[in-house]
Design an enzyme around this catalytic site. Sequence first.
Site, PDB file in Angstrom:
ATOM      1  N   ASP A  57       0.833  -1.211   0.000  1.00 31.87           N
ATOM      2  CA  ASP A  57       0.000   0.000   0.000  1.00 31.87           C
ATOM      3  C   ASP A  57       0.863   1.255   0.000  1.00 31.87           C
ATOM      4  O   ASP A  57       0.731   2.117   0.861  1.00 31.87           O
ATOM      5  CB  ASP A  57      -0.951  -0.033   1.199  1.00 31.87           C
ATOM      6  CG  ASP A  57      -1.812  -1.286   1.203  1.00 31.87           C
ATOM      7  OD1 ASP A  57      -2.975  -1.203   0.787  1.00 31.87           O
ATOM      8  OD2 ASP A  57      -1.304  -2.359   1.613  1.00 31.87           O
ATOM      9  N   HIS A 221      -3.055  -9.726  -1.231  1.00 39.16           N
ATOM     10  CA  HIS A 221      -3.266  -8.328  -0.839  1.00 39.16           C
ATOM     11  C   HIS A 221      -4.183  -8.217   0.377  1.00 39.16           C
ATOM     12  O   HIS A 221      -3.884  -7.483   1.322  1.00 39.16           O
ATOM     13  CB  HIS A 221      -3.865  -7.523  -1.990  1.00 39.16           C
ATOM     14  CG  HIS A 221      -4.169  -6.101  -1.605  1.00 39.16           C
ATOM     15  ND1 HIS A 221      -3.183  -5.222  -1.208  1.00 39.16           N
ATOM     16  CD2 HIS A 221      -5.353  -5.425  -1.507  1.00 39.16           C
ATOM     17  CE1 HIS A 221      -3.738  -4.050  -0.903  1.00 39.16           C
ATOM     18  NE2 HIS A 221      -5.046  -4.155  -1.070  1.00 39.16           N
ATOM     19  N   HIS A 230     -10.191  -2.597   7.636  1.00 35.66           N
ATOM     20  CA  HIS A 230     -10.981  -3.536   6.834  1.00 35.66           C
ATOM     21  C   HIS A 230     -11.321  -4.815   7.595  1.00 35.66           C
ATOM     22  O   HIS A 230     -12.332  -5.457   7.308  1.00 35.66           O
ATOM     23  CB  HIS A 230     -10.229  -3.897   5.551  1.00 35.66           C
ATOM     24  CG  HIS A 230     -10.036  -2.750   4.619  1.00 35.66           C
ATOM     25  ND1 HIS A 230     -11.087  -2.114   3.989  1.00 35.66           N
ATOM     26  CD2 HIS A 230      -8.909  -2.114   4.201  1.00 35.66           C
ATOM     27  CE1 HIS A 230     -10.619  -1.146   3.222  1.00 35.66           C
ATOM     28  NE2 HIS A 230      -9.311  -1.123   3.341  1.00 35.66           N
ATOM     29  N   HIS A 256      -3.373  -4.215   2.391  1.00 31.12           N
ATOM     30  CA  HIS A 256      -4.771  -3.774   2.415  1.00 31.12           C
ATOM     31  C   HIS A 256      -5.088  -2.909   3.622  1.00 31.12           C
ATOM     32  O   HIS A 256      -5.508  -1.761   3.446  1.00 31.12           O
ATOM     33  CB  HIS A 256      -5.725  -4.957   2.324  1.00 31.12           C
ATOM     34  CG  HIS A 256      -7.124  -4.574   1.948  1.00 31.12           C
ATOM     35  ND1 HIS A 256      -7.405  -3.717   0.904  1.00 31.12           N
ATOM     36  CD2 HIS A 256      -8.337  -4.944   2.468  1.00 31.12           C
ATOM     37  CE1 HIS A 256      -8.718  -3.564   0.796  1.00 31.12           C
ATOM     38  NE2 HIS A 256      -9.303  -4.296   1.736  1.00 31.12           N
ATOM     39  N   ASP A 257      -4.928  -3.421   4.834  1.00 30.02           N
ATOM     40  CA  ASP A 257      -5.050  -2.553   6.002  1.00 30.02           C
ATOM     41  C   ASP A 257      -3.751  -1.779   6.159  1.00 30.02           C
ATOM     42  O   ASP A 257      -2.661  -2.371   6.155  1.00 30.02           O
ATOM     43  CB  ASP A 257      -5.360  -3.365   7.265  1.00 30.02           C
ATOM     44  CG  ASP A 257      -6.851  -3.508   7.495  1.00 30.02           C
ATOM     45  OD1 ASP A 257      -7.601  -2.593   7.079  1.00 30.02           O
ATOM     46  OD2 ASP A 257      -7.277  -4.513   8.085  1.00 30.02           O
ATOM     47  N   HIS A 258      -3.883  -0.443   6.312  1.00 30.97           N
ATOM     48  CA  HIS A 258      -2.713   0.423   6.333  1.00 30.97           C
ATOM     49  C   HIS A 258      -2.103   0.461   7.732  1.00 30.97           C
ATOM     50  O   HIS A 258      -2.187   1.461   8.443  1.00 30.97           O
ATOM     51  CB  HIS A 258      -3.096   1.833   5.861  1.00 30.97           C
ATOM     52  CG  HIS A 258      -3.553   1.865   4.438  1.00 30.97           C
ATOM     53  ND1 HIS A 258      -3.813   3.041   3.770  1.00 30.97           N
ATOM     54  CD2 HIS A 258      -3.781   0.864   3.543  1.00 30.97           C
ATOM     55  CE1 HIS A 258      -4.184   2.762   2.525  1.00 30.97           C
ATOM     56  NE2 HIS A 258      -4.183   1.439   2.371  1.00 30.97           N
TER      57      HIS A 258
END
Length: 338
Positions: A57, A221, A230, A256-258
């Site tokens: 990301d 991802h 998420h 995906h999760d930052h």
Amino acid sequence: MVSNSAMACLYEKNVASRLHLVSVFCISLVVSGFAELQRFQHATKDDGSLSFLVVGDWGRRGFYNQSAVALQMGRIGEQLDIDFVVSTGDNFYGDGLRDVNDPAFLESFKDVYTATSLQKQWYSVLGNHDYRGDTEAQLSPALRKIDSRWLCQRSFILNTGIAEFFFVDTTPFVNKYLVDKDHNYDWRAVSPRGTYVANLLQDLKVALNKSTAKWKIVVGHHAIRSVGHHGDTPELIRLLLPILKAHNVDMYMNGHDHCLEHISSLDSPIQYLTSGAGSKAWRGDVKSYNNRAMKFFYDGQGFMSVKLTGSDAKIAFYDVLGRLLHTWKMSKPLHSTM
């Protein structure tokens, strides 16, 4: 008019039905179009060890501290003498690449990760934001002519001898993208999605079953388990996770999760490792989770390193300043392949 939830349900039933047919009529694999995932080779060091960084990301033209994270990746990469870098997707914000000539490839990748230690092969998967652009552009050999480090495929296998990495294209699994009216997704090569996902899962089963590597690592991802924004991905829990458990996978790595996080499975050896903090992070966005499973969570920017030997795996997370935040060690008998 079919509702969004009904469409998602139909998709799940379609995948399950195709998976059932695959298991019953396995003798007809050739006829049904299954093919082995493409394989790449990467040698270990002379001592048989392997070191690499994991980041996800990230592609924001250096902004949101992407350049600062890249700087520390270069420093840690030099210390560890890394062999390559793994990207967990969402490589180019906000909507992937427009085409192979999109300047974002230079501005978010080539001109950002300039440290000498990062001039190694990058192995990348696509994220949901990448699917909003021209996915074929990211997969194109034309980008390798611009920067030879770049290697991105939908799904593939990386064999290093000591470890096998199974890169999985997770975006087509997720139902909500099918009914997302606010964004356009490039589904050209993955339609019909039910067939695509069923074939991919079967290919993964075959590859994992054949693997004799000491370490089995799956990269996607989307998170299977996460306490970030998420959270868990239900489709992956239902469709992908049983395969990972059945084949003794050691680690599942995702973005995906930052954030940065480490969750241990309570009913298998799997370590769930999120490295999705390559640029913009989400402060304070965290869900509750089982305290026994939750080993580490950090809602800031950073990246992860992994060092593998024949007996040990050492995982470390670093923040945007290169400070060590969390370490974890896994061990196996020297002659074990499980």
